[in-house]
Design a protein around this motif. Structure first.
Motif, PDB file in Angstrom:
ATOM      1  N   UNK A  23     -34.758   1.585   6.981  1.00 40.12           N
ATOM      2  CA  UNK A  23     -34.967   2.994   7.305  1.00 40.12           C
ATOM      3  C   UNK A  23     -34.590   3.895   6.133  1.00 40.12           C
ATOM      4  N   UNK A  24     -33.521   3.555   5.431  1.00 46.19           N
ATOM      5  CA  UNK A  24     -33.122   4.352   4.273  1.00 46.19           C
ATOM      6  C   UNK A  24     -34.176   4.269   3.174  1.00 46.19           C
ATOM      7  N   UNK A  25     -34.697   3.081   2.940  1.00 46.32           N
ATOM      8  CA  UNK A  25     -35.751   2.927   1.942  1.00 46.32           C
ATOM      9  C   UNK A  25     -37.012   3.673   2.331  1.00 46.32           C
ATOM     10  N   UNK A  26     -37.353   3.638   3.605  1.00 47.19           N
ATOM     11  CA  UNK A  26     -38.531   4.372   4.071  1.00 47.19           C
ATOM     12  C   UNK A  26     -38.323   5.882   3.944  1.00 47.19           C
ATOM     13  N   UNK A  27     -37.111   6.346   4.223  1.00 46.53           N
ATOM     14  CA  UNK A  27     -36.831   7.783   4.065  1.00 46.53           C
ATOM     15  C   UNK A  27     -36.901   8.191   2.603  1.00 46.53           C
ATOM     16  N   UNK A  30     -40.520   8.386   1.688  1.00 48.52           N
ATOM     17  CA  UNK A  30     -41.140   9.596   2.234  1.00 48.52           C
ATOM     18  C   UNK A  30     -40.782  10.824   1.409  1.00 48.52           C
ATOM     19  N   UNK A  31     -39.537  10.895   0.965  1.00 50.29           N
ATOM     20  CA  UNK A  31     -39.117  12.037   0.145  1.00 50.29           C
ATOM     21  C   UNK A  31     -39.871  12.098  -1.174  1.00 50.29           C
ATOM     22  N   UNK A  32     -40.003  10.959  -1.830  1.00 49.95           N
ATOM     23  CA  UNK A  32     -40.649  10.996  -3.136  1.00 49.95           C
ATOM     24  C   UNK A  32     -42.163  11.058  -3.046  1.00 49.95           C
ATOM     25  N   UNK A  33     -42.731  10.710  -1.901  1.00 49.14           N
ATOM     26  CA  UNK A  33     -44.171  10.900  -1.710  1.00 49.14           C
ATOM     27  C   UNK A  33     -44.527  12.373  -1.897  1.00 49.14           C
ATOM     28  N   UNK A  34     -43.576  13.248  -1.598  1.00 52.98           N
ATOM     29  CA  UNK A  34     -43.830  14.673  -1.748  1.00 52.98           C
ATOM     30  C   UNK A  34     -44.024  15.079  -3.204  1.00 52.98           C
ATOM     31  N   UNK A  53     -36.570  -2.376  -1.101  1.00 50.65           N
ATOM     32  CA  UNK A  53     -35.737  -3.461  -1.622  1.00 50.65           C
ATOM     33  C   UNK A  53     -34.533  -2.911  -2.390  1.00 50.65           C
ATOM     34  N   UNK A  54     -34.750  -1.914  -3.224  1.00 50.09           N
ATOM     35  CA  UNK A  54     -33.638  -1.336  -3.984  1.00 50.09           C
ATOM     36  C   UNK A  54     -32.617  -0.704  -3.050  1.00 50.09           C
ATOM     37  N   UNK A  55     -33.102  -0.048  -2.017  1.00 48.38           N
ATOM     38  CA  UNK A  55     -32.196   0.561  -1.051  1.00 48.38           C
ATOM     39  C   UNK A  55     -31.388  -0.510  -0.325  1.00 48.38           C
ATOM     40  N   UNK A  56     -32.037  -1.595   0.047  1.00 53.18           N
ATOM     41  CA  UNK A  56     -31.355  -2.674   0.753  1.00 53.18           C
ATOM     42  C   UNK A  56     -30.410  -3.467  -0.118  1.00 53.18           C
ATOM     43  N   UNK A 100     -27.752   5.227   0.960  1.00 54.51           N
ATOM     44  CA  UNK A 100     -28.758   4.186   0.781  1.00 54.51           C
ATOM     45  C   UNK A 100     -30.114   4.779   0.428  1.00 54.51           C
ATOM     46  N   UNK A 101     -30.420   5.940   0.969  1.00 57.95           N
ATOM     47  CA  UNK A 101     -31.660   6.620   0.590  1.00 57.95           C
ATOM     48  C   UNK A 101     -31.627   6.958  -0.894  1.00 57.95           C
ATOM     49  N   UNK A 102     -30.513   7.475  -1.352  1.00 62.09           N
ATOM     50  CA  UNK A 102     -30.396   7.852  -2.764  1.00 62.09           C
ATOM     51  C   UNK A 102     -30.493   6.647  -3.694  1.00 62.09           C
ATOM     52  N   UNK A 103     -30.023   5.487  -3.257  1.00 63.47           N
ATOM     53  CA  UNK A 103     -30.112   4.309  -4.119  1.00 63.47           C
ATOM     54  C   UNK A 103     -31.538   3.772  -4.206  1.00 63.47           C
TER      55      UNK A 103
END
Length: 144
Positions: A23-27, A30-34, A53-56, A100-103
């Motif tokens: 979920x953190x990786x997906x978030x 989504x943020x950078x898709x912008x 993968x990087x987030x996990x 985790x989103x930031x990573x």
């Protein structure tokens, strides 16, 4: 047969262990898709999977480092979760999720940059690409 409470707790633990990084990786994606939209479906898939993968992979290490550096933050998050009548362990997710989103964000940018760099060298053989890479490293070292 295990009790319902045991299976529910086990399922919740699995969601916490595996669900939060995904979920953190997906978030993060989504943020950078912008800001940096992929040009092809293949590029989107590569960047999405690398971000997740990087987030996990790096997210838990970042959370552990933050916990060792600032443990009172996690104590406060547990207290906030208890104020809302939730499990104190959920409070850790208040901190772990954004970390985790930031990573995951750097992977999105790095994969995008690498794909763009390789696309600009389309038609070159491996030796020419390696020569270009050496030149880039020399330029960066010279700038430092």
């Amino acid at each position: 047969m295990p009790a319902i409470e045991t299976t529910t707790a086990g399922g919740a633990a699995l969601i916490k262990i595996f669900g939060v990084p995904v979920l953190a990786g997906a978030a993060a994606t989504a943020l950078v898709f912008l800001f940096m939209w992929p040009r092809t479906l293949r590029e989107a898939f590569l960047r999405l999977t690398s971000t997740i993968a990087a987030s996990g992979i790096f997210g838990p290490f970042a959370v552990m480092a933050l916990h060792s550096w600032w443990p009172s933050l996690f104590d406060s998050s547990k207290a906030v979760a208890m104020l809302y009548g939730a499990d104190p362990a959920l409070g850790v997710l208040f901190i772990a999720g954004p970390v985790m989103v930031l990573t995951g964000l750097p992977a999105w940018w790095l994969i995008g940059g690498l794909l763009l760099w390789l696309e600009r060298r389309r038609g070159k053989d491996i030796g020419e690409i390696a020569h270009d890479a050496v030149e880039v490293v020399k330029d960066v070292r010279g700038a430092l």
